[in-house]
Design an enzyme around this catalytic site. Sequence first.
Site, PDB file in Angstrom:
ATOM      1  N   GLU A   1      11.127  -0.839  55.734  1.00  0.00           N
ATOM      2  CA  GLU A   1      10.557  -1.940  56.512  1.00  0.00           C
ATOM      3  C   GLU A   1      10.791  -1.749  58.002  1.00  0.00           C
ATOM      4  O   GLU A   1      11.595  -0.919  58.436  1.00  0.00           O
ATOM      5  CB  GLU A   1      11.164  -3.269  56.066  1.00  0.00           C
TER       6      GLU A   1
ATOM      7  N   CYS B   1      -1.110   0.902  47.984  1.00  0.00           N
ATOM      8  CA  CYS B   1      -0.525   2.015  47.231  1.00  0.00           C
ATOM      9  C   CYS B   1      -1.458   2.478  46.124  1.00  0.00           C
ATOM     10  O   CYS B   1      -1.585   3.677  45.873  1.00  0.00           O
ATOM     11  CB  CYS B   1       0.835   1.620  46.672  1.00  0.00           C
TER      12      CYS B   1
ATOM     13  N   ASN C   1      10.950   1.934  49.840  1.00  0.00           N
ATOM     14  CA  ASN C   1      10.263   1.218  50.906  1.00  0.00           C
ATOM     15  C   ASN C   1      11.117   1.189  52.166  1.00  0.00           C
ATOM     16  O   ASN C   1      12.344   1.141  52.113  1.00  0.00           O
ATOM     17  CB  ASN C   1       9.828  -0.184  50.470  1.00  0.00           C
TER      18      ASN C   1
ATOM     19  N   CYS D   1       5.551   1.460  51.964  1.00  0.00           N
ATOM     20  CA  CYS D   1       5.974   1.219  50.583  1.00  0.00           C
ATOM     21  C   CYS D   1       6.593   2.475  49.971  1.00  0.00           C
ATOM     22  O   CYS D   1       6.313   3.598  50.397  1.00  0.00           O
ATOM     23  CB  CYS D   1       4.777   0.801  49.742  1.00  0.00           C
TER      24      CYS D   1
ATOM     25  N   CYS E   1       1.176  -2.196  44.977  1.00  0.00           N
ATOM     26  CA  CYS E   1       0.290  -3.055  45.768  1.00  0.00           C
ATOM     27  C   CYS E   1      -1.082  -2.374  45.911  1.00  0.00           C
ATOM     28  O   CYS E   1      -1.255  -1.212  45.538  1.00  0.00           O
ATOM     29  CB  CYS E   1       0.907  -3.338  47.137  1.00  0.00           C
TER      30      CYS E   1
ATOM     31  N   GLU F   1       5.989   3.846  47.062  1.00  0.00           N
ATOM     32  CA  GLU F   1       5.002   4.705  46.416  1.00  0.00           C
ATOM     33  C   GLU F   1       4.364   5.665  47.412  1.00  0.00           C
ATOM     34  O   GLU F   1       4.248   6.857  47.151  1.00  0.00           O
ATOM     35  CB  GLU F   1       3.899   3.859  45.757  1.00  0.00           C
TER      36      GLU F   1
END
Length: 160
Positions: free
Chosen positions: A64, A115, A62, A73, A112, A75
């Site tokens: 940010e 994803c 990930n 993210c 999430c 994934e």
Amino acid sequence: MKEVKLETVLNVYDGLSELPHDIQQLIDAAIKARENAYAPYSKFKVGAAILLDNNEIVIGSNQENASYPSGLCAERTAIYYAGAKYPNAKILKMALTASSQNQVTDAPIPPCGACRQSISEYEIKQEQPIEIYFMGAIGKVVKSNSLANLLPLGFDRSFL
């Protein structure tokens, strides 16, 4: 009215040692990717590793941003890189691991919703399920034989 019941079947392993050796290696790659996460705001690091049918392993972590929606993210970082670098390869397996600097993450942490939708797109595109393994930093590992188990009634191109 008709009631419809949806069922999801998952395999839960007590720890990494119960997994086949190749999955342990894939999770190890995800753990190493997790360490490269850029998560100064949430302190929540996620790593992903994807095994392709050409035997390549693609990783992601990930990333940010102070403008939260601009981050990405692990994934999706991994799956989009796999799609860009190996556009004709199929995704066989995906391993995910997450850790927090604020608390112990000993429960399996699934992808999430965003994803799940992105992984679903690739699973539908390749017409073949993607095995997904996910865990926290330690503890149990969950296996789903397909993203469709994690996202029933998914949205796809058939609705467009």
